[in-house]
Motif scaffolding. Structure first.
Motif, PDB file in Angstrom:
ATOM      1  N   PRO A   5       0.846  -1.203   0.000  1.00 24.24           N
ATOM      2  CA  PRO A   5       0.000   0.000   0.000  1.00 24.24           C
ATOM      3  C   PRO A   5       0.883   1.255   0.000  1.00 24.24           C
ATOM      4  O   PRO A   5       1.898   1.327   0.677  1.00 24.24           O
ATOM      5  CB  PRO A   5      -0.803  -0.121   1.290  1.00 24.24           C
ATOM      6  N   GLU A   6       0.499   2.214  -0.830  1.00 28.00           N
ATOM      7  CA  GLU A   6       1.289   3.435  -0.899  1.00 28.00           C
ATOM      8  C   GLU A   6       0.761   4.455   0.099  1.00 28.00           C
ATOM      9  O   GLU A   6      -0.407   4.438   0.468  1.00 28.00           O
ATOM     10  CB  GLU A   6       1.290   4.000  -2.316  1.00 28.00           C
ATOM     11  N   SER A   7       1.643   5.332   0.491  1.00 29.41           N
ATOM     12  CA  SER A   7       1.240   6.348   1.458  1.00 29.41           C
ATOM     13  C   SER A   7       0.343   7.379   0.772  1.00 29.41           C
ATOM     14  O   SER A   7       0.243   7.430  -0.456  1.00 29.41           O
ATOM     15  CB  SER A   7       2.466   7.029   2.057  1.00 29.41           C
ATOM     16  N   ARG A   8      -0.264   8.183   1.573  1.00 24.54           N
ATOM     17  CA  ARG A   8      -1.174   9.204   1.049  1.00 24.54           C
ATOM     18  C   ARG A   8      -0.426  10.207   0.169  1.00 24.54           C
ATOM     19  O   ARG A   8      -0.909  10.605  -0.888  1.00 24.54           O
ATOM     20  CB  ARG A   8      -1.853   9.909   2.219  1.00 24.54           C
ATOM     21  N   GLU A   9       0.764  10.618   0.583  1.00 24.96           N
ATOM     22  CA  GLU A   9       1.562  11.575  -0.186  1.00 24.96           C
ATOM     23  C   GLU A   9       1.972  11.001  -1.536  1.00 24.96           C
ATOM     24  O   GLU A   9       1.964  11.683  -2.557  1.00 24.96           O
ATOM     25  CB  GLU A   9       2.800  12.011   0.602  1.00 24.96           C
ATOM     26  N   ILE A  12      -1.089  10.962  -3.798  1.00 25.63           N
ATOM     27  CA  ILE A  12      -1.394  12.313  -4.284  1.00 25.63           C
ATOM     28  C   ILE A  12      -0.399  12.725  -5.364  1.00 25.63           C
ATOM     29  O   ILE A  12      -0.776  13.284  -6.401  1.00 25.63           O
ATOM     30  CB  ILE A  12      -1.424  13.312  -3.114  1.00 25.63           C
ATOM     31  N   ALA A  13       0.881  12.424  -5.157  1.00 25.78           N
ATOM     32  CA  ALA A  13       1.904  12.773  -6.147  1.00 25.78           C
ATOM     33  C   ALA A  13       1.667  12.030  -7.454  1.00 25.78           C
ATOM     34  O   ALA A  13       1.784  12.598  -8.549  1.00 25.78           O
ATOM     35  CB  ALA A  13       3.289  12.475  -5.599  1.00 25.78           C
ATOM     36  N   ARG A  14       1.326  10.743  -7.361  1.00 23.75           N
ATOM     37  CA  ARG A  14       1.067   9.949  -8.558  1.00 23.75           C
ATOM     38  C   ARG A  14      -0.153  10.481  -9.314  1.00 23.75           C
ATOM     39  O   ARG A  14      -0.142  10.630 -10.534  1.00 23.75           O
ATOM     40  CB  ARG A  14       0.857   8.490  -8.174  1.00 23.75           C
ATOM     41  N   LEU A  15      -1.213  10.792  -8.591  1.00 27.72           N
ATOM     42  CA  LEU A  15      -2.416  11.311  -9.231  1.00 27.72           C
ATOM     43  C   LEU A  15      -2.184  12.696  -9.830  1.00 27.72           C
ATOM     44  O   LEU A  15      -2.702  13.018 -10.901  1.00 27.72           O
ATOM     45  CB  LEU A  15      -3.573  11.340  -8.227  1.00 27.72           C
ATOM     46  N   THR A  16      -1.414  13.531  -9.158  1.00 26.78           N
ATOM     47  CA  THR A  16      -1.100  14.862  -9.682  1.00 26.78           C
ATOM     48  C   THR A  16      -0.310  14.752 -10.987  1.00 26.78           C
ATOM     49  O   THR A  16      -0.582  15.461 -11.950  1.00 26.78           O
ATOM     50  CB  THR A  16      -0.317  15.678  -8.647  1.00 26.78           C
TER      51      THR A  16
END
Length: 119
Positions: A5-9, A12-16
């Motif tokens: 599981p990836e962290s929230r940050e 967010i970076a991947r989606l951005t």
């Protein structure tokens, strides 16, 4: 094999990054009308001035050798002006056809909402 599981940050970076890549593909680069228009204008101006100056020079040479001053310069300037206007119109038609092919037909500007309210 399970994915970590990836962290929230990280998410967010991947989606951005994905969103910016998608936006770059979706929005085409706007054409540079200004730079080409200035170049076309200078080209037409050079043709107009060049024709008059070349006609004046040829007329001066005729006056110098035939001793017909000032008629050679007058006729040369008038002929140079006529040729330069014809050449400028010919070039403008060519550049207009090229711009139509490259940028498509001209589009009207949207009407201003403020103007409609004043009526």
């Amino acid at each position: 094999m399970s994915l970590e599981p990836e962290s929230r940050e990280e998410a967010i970076a991947r989606l951005t990054k994905s969103a910016s890549d998608l936006e770059a593909r979706a929005l085409p680069e706007p054409p540079d009308y200004g730079g080409k228009a200035v170049g076309y204008g200078y080209r037409l101006l050079a043709e107009l001035l060049g024709g008059v100056l070349v006609g004046l020079g040829i007329g001066w040479c005729v006056d110098l050798f035939a001793r017909t001053a000032p008629w050679g310069m007058i006729v040369g300037t008038v002929l140079g002006f006529g040729v330069s206007v014809w050449l400028a119109v010919h070039t403008a038609r060519k550049l207009s056809a090229r711009a139509l092919q490259e940028f498509g037909p001209p589009r009207d500007l949207p009407e201003d909402a403020d103007e409609e309210e004043d009526r």
